[in-house]
Structures are given as structure tokens and as C-alpha cells.
Design an enzyme around this catalytic site. Sequence first.
Site, PDB file in Angstrom:
ATOM      1  N   GLY A 239       0.822  -1.203   0.000  1.00 30.14           N
ATOM      2  CA  GLY A 239       0.000   0.000   0.000  1.00 30.14           C
ATOM      3  C   GLY A 239       0.850   1.244   0.000  1.00 30.14           C
ATOM      4  O   GLY A 239       1.986   1.251  -0.496  1.00 30.14           O
ATOM      5  N   GLY A 244       1.834   2.531   5.280  1.00 28.78           N
ATOM      6  CA  GLY A 244       2.879   1.559   5.625  1.00 28.78           C
ATOM      7  C   GLY A 244       3.765   2.070   6.746  1.00 28.78           C
ATOM      8  O   GLY A 244       4.096   1.337   7.673  1.00 28.78           O
ATOM      9  N   GLU A 263       5.479  -3.231   1.195  1.00 28.14           N
ATOM     10  CA  GLU A 263       5.743  -2.849  -0.195  1.00 28.14           C
ATOM     11  C   GLU A 263       5.039  -1.544  -0.414  1.00 28.14           C
ATOM     12  O   GLU A 263       3.813  -1.487  -0.383  1.00 28.14           O
ATOM     13  CB  GLU A 263       5.212  -3.920  -1.156  1.00 28.14           C
ATOM     14  CG  GLU A 263       5.999  -5.192  -1.164  1.00 28.14           C
ATOM     15  CD  GLU A 263       7.429  -4.989  -1.595  1.00 28.14           C
ATOM     16  OE1 GLU A 263       7.709  -4.066  -2.375  1.00 28.14           O
ATOM     17  OE2 GLU A 263       8.289  -5.755  -1.128  1.00 28.14           O
ATOM     18  N   CYS A 300       2.287   0.277  -8.679  1.00 33.45           N
ATOM     19  CA  CYS A 300       3.449   0.687  -7.881  1.00 33.45           C
ATOM     20  C   CYS A 300       4.696   0.724  -8.750  1.00 33.45           C
ATOM     21  O   CYS A 300       5.679   1.374  -8.414  1.00 33.45           O
ATOM     22  CB  CYS A 300       3.639  -0.267  -6.721  1.00 33.45           C
ATOM     23  SG  CYS A 300       3.633  -1.976  -7.231  1.00 33.45           S
TER      24      CYS A 300
HETATM   25  P1  NAP Z   1      -3.249   2.314   1.534  1.00 29.36           P
HETATM   26  O1  NAP Z   1      -4.199   3.423   1.525  1.00 29.36           O
HETATM   27  O2  NAP Z   1      -1.982   2.478   2.300  1.00 29.36           O
HETATM   28  O3  NAP Z   1      -4.071   1.056   2.117  1.00 29.36           O
HETATM   29  C1  NAP Z   1      -3.501  -0.225   2.314  1.00 29.36           C
HETATM   30  C2  NAP Z   1      -4.113  -0.885   3.559  1.00 29.36           C
HETATM   31  O4  NAP Z   1      -3.581  -0.277   4.729  1.00 29.36           O
HETATM   32  C3  NAP Z   1      -5.623  -0.741   3.675  1.00 29.36           C
HETATM   33  O5  NAP Z   1      -6.123  -1.905   4.310  1.00 29.36           O
HETATM   34  C4  NAP Z   1      -5.789   0.452   4.578  1.00 29.36           C
HETATM   35  O6  NAP Z   1      -6.992   0.459   5.324  1.00 29.36           O
HETATM   36  C5  NAP Z   1      -4.623   0.270   5.530  1.00 29.36           C
HETATM   37  N1  NAP Z   1      -4.129   1.530   6.079  1.00 29.36           N
HETATM   38  C6  NAP Z   1      -3.666   2.596   5.369  1.00 29.36           C
HETATM   39  N2  NAP Z   1      -3.256   3.558   6.205  1.00 29.36           N
HETATM   40  C7  NAP Z   1      -3.463   3.096   7.461  1.00 29.36           C
HETATM   41  C8  NAP Z   1      -3.238   3.640   8.753  1.00 29.36           C
HETATM   42  N3  NAP Z   1      -2.717   4.851   8.934  1.00 29.36           N
HETATM   43  N4  NAP Z   1      -3.562   2.895   9.818  1.00 29.36           N
HETATM   44  C9  NAP Z   1      -4.107   1.670   9.670  1.00 29.36           C
HETATM   45  N5  NAP Z   1      -4.339   1.103   8.463  1.00 29.36           N
HETATM   46  C10 NAP Z   1      -4.028   1.805   7.383  1.00 29.36           C
HETATM   47  O7  NAP Z   1      -2.787   1.921   0.084  1.00 29.36           O
HETATM   48  P2  NAP Z   1      -3.688   1.680  -1.226  1.00 29.36           P
HETATM   49  O8  NAP Z   1      -4.479   2.853  -1.544  1.00 29.36           O
HETATM   50  O9  NAP Z   1      -4.403   0.425  -1.014  1.00 29.36           O
HETATM   51  O10 NAP Z   1      -2.656   1.447  -2.398  1.00 29.36           O
HETATM   52  C11 NAP Z   1      -2.114   2.513  -3.167  1.00 29.36           C
HETATM   53  C12 NAP Z   1      -0.655   2.675  -2.810  1.00 29.36           C
HETATM   54  O11 NAP Z   1      -0.044   1.402  -2.693  1.00 29.36           O
HETATM   55  C13 NAP Z   1       0.177   3.394  -3.865  1.00 29.36           C
HETATM   56  O12 NAP Z   1       1.034   4.292  -3.218  1.00 29.36           O
HETATM   57  C14 NAP Z   1       0.982   2.301  -4.541  1.00 29.36           C
HETATM   58  O13 NAP Z   1       2.196   2.702  -5.102  1.00 29.36           O
HETATM   59  C15 NAP Z   1       1.162   1.340  -3.429  1.00 29.36           C
HETATM   60  N6  NAP Z   1       1.307  -0.012  -3.900  1.00 29.36           N
HETATM   61  C16 NAP Z   1       2.490  -0.642  -3.726  1.00 29.36           C
HETATM   62  C17 NAP Z   1       2.673  -1.916  -4.227  1.00 29.36           C
HETATM   63  C18 NAP Z   1       3.974  -2.620  -4.054  1.00 29.36           C
HETATM   64  O14 NAP Z   1       4.055  -3.779  -4.382  1.00 29.36           O
HETATM   65  N7  NAP Z   1       4.996  -1.989  -3.564  1.00 29.36           N
HETATM   66  C19 NAP Z   1       1.630  -2.563  -4.889  1.00 29.36           C
HETATM   67  C20 NAP Z   1       0.414  -1.904  -5.029  1.00 29.36           C
HETATM   68  C21 NAP Z   1       0.279  -0.623  -4.527  1.00 29.36           C
HETATM   69  P3  NAP Z   1      -8.382   0.969   4.705  1.00 29.36           P
HETATM   70  O15 NAP Z   1      -9.021  -0.230   4.121  1.00 29.36           O
HETATM   71  O16 NAP Z   1      -9.095   1.492   5.898  1.00 29.36           O
HETATM   72  O17 NAP Z   1      -8.080   2.038   3.693  1.00 29.36           O
END
Ligand code: NAP
Length: 505
Positions: A239, A244, A263, A300
Amino acid sequence: MVFTPNGKHLVAGEWLDGAGTFASAPAHGPVHQFAVGTVDLVNRACEAAEDAFWSYGYSTRSERAAFLRAIADEIEARAGAITEIGSQETGLPETRLQGERGRTTGQLRLFADHIEKGEYLDRRRDAALPDRQPAPRPEIWLIQRPIGPVAVFGASNFPLAFSTAGGDTAAALAAGCPVVVKGHSAHPGTGEIVAQAIEAAIRKTGIHPGVFSLIQGGNRDIGHALVQHPQIKAVGFTGSLAGGRALFNLCAARPEPIPFFGELGSVNPMFLLPEALRARAETLGQGWAGSLTMGAGQFCTNPGIAVVAEGADGDRFVAATVEALGKVAPQTMLTDGIAKAYQDGQARFASRNTVKPLFTSESSGRSAAPNLFETSGAQFLADHALGEEVFGPLGLVVRVQTIDEMVQLARGFEGQLTATIHMDAADIADARRLRPVLERKAGRVLVNGFPTGVEVVDSMVHGGPYPASTNFGATSVGTMSIRRFLRPVAYQNMSEELLPEDFLG
Ligand code: NAP
């Protein structure tokens, strides 16, 4: 096949309600209600996972391989329904969901084959030296053992391959670790139907039901409680950097700190060398525009930055990119929040005096249209924010004067998931200067390709220095990802009849 979610959490074989409900926010199709997670449910799931570890953690590799294959079969049995609700919830085209399902089931089967071979255990033995002076040496064996229950957070942009039964879950289960998934609030229905597939595989193979639980989101406290639960021994996260980092900090602050395999994001720079640019500037520009806008740029591994020398060939590359971007229609983004963050990112770029716009388009609501900006190498190095990921179809061209400046710029990048060199044979001397720099910056260094599209194979590394990931020395894709959920144990002076069975098979 129409799938109507039950909207519940799956905790150790039981479908349970939570504290109230939250509504899904699909791009199209019906809205459904989902139970909000509670700390009590997290506790139950984690205790059940620990209970399951006492059998699952000591299961044979063939038993775990059969379980992984059963999950793949059960996902395929629900293929139509998964595609339908997955596409509704995320706005991703059905063909993309179908491809991602194949990747998810292929990954489960690959991991099954991999653990059956046994090489991942890295078994070692140093024979006893009873006559060694001044002291004898005992016999020592080493093998990898599963670490215990694992918490998994999936990403919004891969509702299958990086979510409920995605790479982290498959790797942990292959290693012998029970899993508690915190469902992503962007695709709760997709998560539920995949959890049903795992539940069916548990029943089919007779595995302890505590081996898998899904707690739906709707409340960030759930994620906090999960990573802090004493029975959780590692976290797999895909995420955003912000999310993260928040969870990573909680893991580090625990009385017993645990590894957080996060990641995160990346801008995946590409370096275009002079001979390649001279030979095919237009093709490179068109290719970049296609890669940058694929899936509304929500990868990503999206190549957000192209580093190009000043001059006529660079201008041809920029012109071709702009022309190709002009033909891209707006696309639906995964969530309202991600669409808003993209518009904010575009505004942030547009307001900087260190960049100039090359191609701009307005995005509204949940749809995103591409944008392209340009800056100089010196300005890029001086303005840290230009190197931050904007999740979506936004590109930045960085113009440099010389190869020396390009190498200097490469040294200035933060950790990346990927870095790419575009080169021809006559660029080899320049490429040899870049390669040692880029391998310090990225988990994967590519030549003459675009980094979107990550092969699930033995040799893949999907990770990289912080902030691309928090995975020191690890990958979240490919068979080496299983290693994250194992730890080496040495057995000294132990008779063979007492050693773990994995030494023998
Ligand atoms: P995200 O908003 O960080 O959400 C990921 C998970 O973490 C969700 O379950 C979210 O809960 C939870 N979460 C986020 N912030 C939190 C916090 N402060 N406290 C507790 N839980 C929290 O990420 P996303 O929108 O799903 O994905 C987009 C991002 O991911 C982009 O920046 C992208 O580059 C990156 N990404 C990276 C990879 C990789 O392999 N490196 C792959 C795909 C995406 P909720 O369900 O409540 O939102």
C-alpha cells in the site's frame, strides 16, 4: 453468476457480524453493507491463528501444497463472481480481473510446487569433530522454520494478486504460518468471496480453521490492533508510504518488535541513453505514454520519471510522449480517495515554479486523465517533492546536460522498486556507469523494457531500499517471498530422530 456478499467477517471458520456496518463504494453496480471490524474480533482471529499454528506450523510440505492448490481450485470455481464484483468495486476492466485471477492462482500453485522441492529450507549440516583440539565440535544442523501467525494488508490496486489470497497470504501459508487478513475497504466484496474460497479449501483439506481469518475494514483501529497483537509475528503490507510507515512504526514500538514487510510506492525512474534515443525516440515516447497510463497509472511500478539529455533527440521523445498522451481517454480510478489524491498531486506539480507543464488535462470525480511535466536535473535535485510518487498517470521528464549529470541524478534518487535503462549497443559505456548506481537504488534493474508487469518467478525481486519498501533483503513477489515468514533455527548435538521431519524429506 451473481454474488451477493453476506457482509460478515470470517474468523476461524465462522462468519460473524461486527460493530455496525460500512457501505462499499463501487465504481459501478450495487452498493453493499459490510460489518465493521472490532478489536474483539481481531483478538479472536489472532488467538485462533496461534492455536492453528501448533498443527499447521508442523504440517508436512505436501499437506500445505495440497491446501494451496485447493485454494487455487476454489478461486477458479468462483471465477465469474470474482470478476464481476471485483470489476464493480474497483472499476478495473473485467479482462484485467481475469488476468489477475490467473496470476493469483498461478502463484498459489507455483508456491505449492516450490515448497514440495524443499530447497527453500536451505538445509545445512556441519558434522561433529569429536577429536578437534582444544575442544571437540558438536554436530550442527540448520533449517528454516515458520515464524508464527502473520497479519496481511492488501492493496487497493491489486484486489486479487496483492490482497486476500495474494502474494503475502500465499507466501505465509506456504511457509507454514496462519494468516489474519485486514480486508481492504476498497474491495470488501471481492475479499469476502476469496475468503469463501479459502474457507472451502480449509474444509476440503481438513486444516485447522484458525489458519485463516478475514476482518473487514471500515475502522483503522483494526489495523492498529492487528499489528500490535502479541500473537502476530510478522506483517505483510502492500500500500501507500503513509499507511505503511504508520503501521511499521507500530510494529517497531511493540514490546516485542516484529518485522514489517511493507511494499510501498515508487517513481521507477527510466534513464534514456543517447544512442537508444537517437535510434527510436518516437517509439520510446509512445511506449512510455502507454506504460504511464496503463490501468490509470495505478501501479506501484508505474514509470513516473524519464531522465533524458537536452537536445533534438530528447525533444523528439518528449513530442512523441505528448502526442500519445493526447490520445488517452480519462479512466476510472480505484477509489474516490485515490482520485482526489491524484488531483491534489497534479495541483502540487502545477503550482511549483521548478517544473513546466508539457501536457495537462483536467480530472474530475473518480476519473483521471494524464499529465506530463518537465524539470531540469538541478531543479529536481533541489526540490525533494518532485521525487515523490503521484499515484496515477502523471509523468515527469528530467532534462540533463550530460551523462555525468545523469549519473549524478541517479545517485540522488531514493529507494525504488525498479529502475530502467533504455540503451543500444553503443551506449554500453554509459550503461556500465549507471548499473552500479541503480542496483543500490532499486530491487529490480531493467534494460529496454517498461517496469509495469512483475513476473512471478524464482528470480523476481519486488522490493527495494526504503521508501520503496521496508523489506530489508526481501521480495514480496516470486518464490523467495516465502523466506520472509521463515527464520533459521540451528539444532546442535541433536539425534536425527529428534530433528524436524523436513531434514529428512
Ligand atoms: P493504503 O491506503 O496504504 O491502504 C492499504 C491498507 O492499509 C488498507 O487496508 C488500509 O486500510 C490500511 N491503512 C492505510 N493507512 C493506514 C493507517 N494509517 N492505519 C491503519 N491502516 C491503514 O494503500 P492503497 O491505496 O491500497 O494502495 C495505493 C498505494 O499502494 C500506492 O502508493 C501504490 O504505489 C502502493 N502499492 C504498492 C505496491 C507494491 O508492491 N509496492 C503494490 C500496489 C500498490 P483501509 O481499508 O481502511 O483504507
